[in-house]
Design a protein around this motif. Structure first.
Motif, PDB file in Angstrom:
ATOM      1  N   ALA A  58       0.808  -1.216   0.000  1.00 12.56           N
ATOM      2  CA  ALA A  58       0.000   0.000   0.000  1.00 12.56           C
ATOM      3  C   ALA A  58       0.838   1.262   0.000  1.00 12.56           C
ATOM      4  O   ALA A  58       0.365   2.338  -0.388  1.00 12.56           O
ATOM      5  CB  ALA A  58      -0.941   0.001   1.195  1.00 12.56           C
ATOM      6  N   THR A  59       2.123   1.146   0.410  1.00 12.86           N
ATOM      7  CA  THR A  59       3.002   2.326   0.399  1.00 12.86           C
ATOM      8  C   THR A  59       3.745   2.481  -0.914  1.00 12.86           C
ATOM      9  O   THR A  59       4.579   3.368  -1.053  1.00 12.86           O
ATOM     10  CB  THR A  59       4.033   2.250   1.542  1.00 12.86           C
ATOM     11  N   LEU A  60       3.469   1.588  -1.871  1.00  9.83           N
ATOM     12  CA  LEU A  60       4.067   1.589  -3.210  1.00  9.83           C
ATOM     13  C   LEU A  60       5.466   0.980  -3.244  1.00  9.83           C
ATOM     14  O   LEU A  60       6.167   1.073  -4.241  1.00  9.83           O
ATOM     15  CB  LEU A  60       4.090   2.998  -3.819  1.00  9.83           C
ATOM     16  N   PRO A  80      -2.490  -2.406  -3.724  1.00  8.05           N
ATOM     17  CA  PRO A  80      -3.773  -2.662  -3.057  1.00  8.05           C
ATOM     18  C   PRO A  80      -4.338  -1.368  -2.488  1.00  8.05           C
ATOM     19  O   PRO A  80      -3.681  -0.691  -1.696  1.00  8.05           O
ATOM     20  CB  PRO A  80      -3.395  -3.635  -1.937  1.00  8.05           C
ATOM     21  N   HIS A  81      -5.536  -1.009  -2.892  1.00  6.82           N
ATOM     22  CA  HIS A  81      -6.129   0.203  -2.336  1.00  6.82           C
ATOM     23  C   HIS A  81      -6.474  -0.056  -0.869  1.00  6.82           C
ATOM     24  O   HIS A  81      -7.140  -1.048  -0.548  1.00  6.82           O
ATOM     25  CB  HIS A  81      -7.384   0.613  -3.100  1.00  6.82           C
ATOM     26  N   ASP A 101      -8.939  -3.662  -3.179  1.00  6.18           N
ATOM     27  CA  ASP A 101      -8.819  -4.063  -4.580  1.00  6.18           C
ATOM     28  C   ASP A 101      -7.391  -3.853  -5.076  1.00  6.18           C
ATOM     29  O   ASP A 101      -6.718  -2.887  -4.695  1.00  6.18           O
ATOM     30  CB  ASP A 101      -9.765  -3.238  -5.458  1.00  6.18           C
ATOM     31  N   SER A 102      -6.931  -4.762  -5.938  1.00  2.29           N
ATOM     32  CA  SER A 102      -5.637  -4.601  -6.587  1.00  2.29           C
ATOM     33  C   SER A 102      -5.844  -3.749  -7.826  1.00  2.29           C
ATOM     34  O   SER A 102      -6.592  -4.124  -8.738  1.00  2.29           O
ATOM     35  CB  SER A 102      -5.066  -5.973  -6.962  1.00  2.29           C
ATOM     36  N   LEU A 103      -5.197  -2.582  -7.870  1.00  5.67           N
ATOM     37  CA  LEU A 103      -5.452  -1.613  -8.925  1.00  5.67           C
ATOM     38  C   LEU A 103      -4.203  -1.304  -9.738  1.00  5.67           C
ATOM     39  O   LEU A 103      -3.099  -1.260  -9.199  1.00  5.67           O
ATOM     40  CB  LEU A 103      -5.961  -0.291  -8.328  1.00  5.67           C
TER      41      LEU A 103
END
Length: 398
Positions: free
Chosen positions: A261-263, A280-281, A286-288
């Protein structure tokens, strides 16, 4: 303490990461590697204002060359990254290695090019500045018949630009409706009406069987047997992340570089952003992977700050947002339009404008607007960002 940061990809996300790093006080070595020979530019106008001539190339540059010098950036354009070695912390650029102790991957995406379609002159994609130059030159040469294959945002914009030149245009979409990947057909209906009202022939539910011509394309045969005249074919059937150079690196890649989530990727000190990243949002789980300017810019900044201070790293919580300008009208989408519940705050798809909220039953997850008030749409975007309960949002607007 980081002393040698490399950003691979002179994209919107990559340049924003550079600006954020310097803005946050990082004063070590900073290298920006870009495969394109062009000074970094904003790709959003390529299918709109740049194509029609309303904007010049200088207008779309992200930064002038002297500003990169002022930022003390080692700018390496026309230099493609070939491989990544996370264990040795180095990027192979073909014949030499660039070492790093912090890395941001911002290599974006590349246009899908259906096999066998590009052996003829007059067939183009539109993803890069060079593509836009070629398409614009072709549109301005005589009065070519234009077939645009793929009615996503870019395809619809290209069709509108071709009509700006007064050209005969057919927009071909294999799906049942334009923009179907982004929105349900009901919400795309005003866009279809707008295209047709401005002289675009819109053909849906039919694919392309083959392109015809000897050296240059002159016709497009559709899967239903229809044959279209075509002096110029522009293909906009999607894009794939530019991650081939990461093969063998050990990074987790699945339609984009997988991050948390932190990239941050699966390799220490390596972050991925923009079109090339899948994350992941934190709200929906969701995986975006999002291919839009706003997302690229926001992620570039967030990843840079997280890289500099991983102990204080923040999850990226941005809401995907995209807009499309066609024939002087604006279509906007925030969040997701594929949801269980739909409620029109204003107008409707059969009217000249509308603003719709979408929800999953628990919260507002999307907003779609056509030709409406920017202020109202921004309010709707905030409902998504705030995770406003669906029932509460509807009650507020009864």
């Amino acid at each position: 303490m980081l002393t040698d940061i490399v950003v691979v990809g002179a994209s919107v996300a990559g340049v924003e990461a550079v600006l954020a790093l310097r803005g946050a006080g990082y004063d070590g070595r900073l290298t920006l590697i870009g495969a394109d020979h062009e000074l970094p530019y904003n790709p959003t106008p390529l299918s709109k204002e740049l194509l029609t001539g309303e904007m010049a190339e200088d207008d779309i540059r992200l930064l002038p060359a002297e500003e990169f010098e002022d930022l003390d950036v080692d700018l390496r354009l026309g230099t493609a990254a070939r491989a990544l070695d996370p264990a040795e912390r180095k990027v192979d650029i073909g014949g030499s290695d660039v070492p790093y102790d912090g890395l941001v991957i911002a290599t974006g995406s590349r246009a899908v090019r259906p096999r066998g379609w590009f052996g003829l002159d007059g067939v183009h994609t539109l993803r890069a500045l060079d593509d836009a130059r070629r398409v614009r030159a072709a549109m301005a040469q005589g009065r070519p018949s234009v077939v645009v294959v793929g009615a996503g945002f870019i395809g619809c914009e290209i069709a509108a630009a071709a009509r700006h030149f007064g050209l005969d245009v057919t927009l071909v979409e294999a799906a049942a409706s334009p923009l179907l990947r982004a929105v349900p057909s009901e919400l795309a209906a005003p866009v279809v009406r707008l295209q047709r009202a401005n002289g675009v022939r819109v053909v849906c539910g039919v694919g392309v069987a083959r392109l015809l011509g000897s050296l240059r394309v002159d016709k497009v045969e559709l899967t239903d047997g229809t044959v279209l005249d075509a002096d110029l074919v522009v293909v906009g059937v999607g894009a794939v992340p530019a991650t081939g150079w990461l093969d063998g690196s050990g990074l987790s890649v699945d339609d984009g570089v997988i991050t948390d989530a932190t990239l941050q990727t699966t390799a220490p000190g390596v972050y991925a952003v923009g079109d090339a990243a899948r994350w992941p949002h934190p709200t929906t789980g969701d995986s975006l992977r999002v291919e839009h300017w706003t997302n690229a810019r926001e992620q570039g900044r967030q990843a840079a700050l997280n890289l500099l201070d991983p102990q204080a790293a923040q999850p990226y919580t941005g809401v995907p947002y995209v807009w499309s300008d066609q024939f002087g009208e604006r279509f906007q989408l925030a969040g997701t339009a594929h949801a269980k519940h739909l409620h029109f705050l204003d107008g409707g798809p059969a009217e000249e404008s509308y603003l719709a909220l979408l929800g999953d039953g628990e919260a507002v997850v999307g907003a779609v607007g056509f030709n409406g008030s920017p202020r109202q749409f921004n309010r709707a975007r905030r409902l998504i960002t705030q995770g406003t309960p669906w029932a509460e949002a509807i009650a507020q607007h009864q």
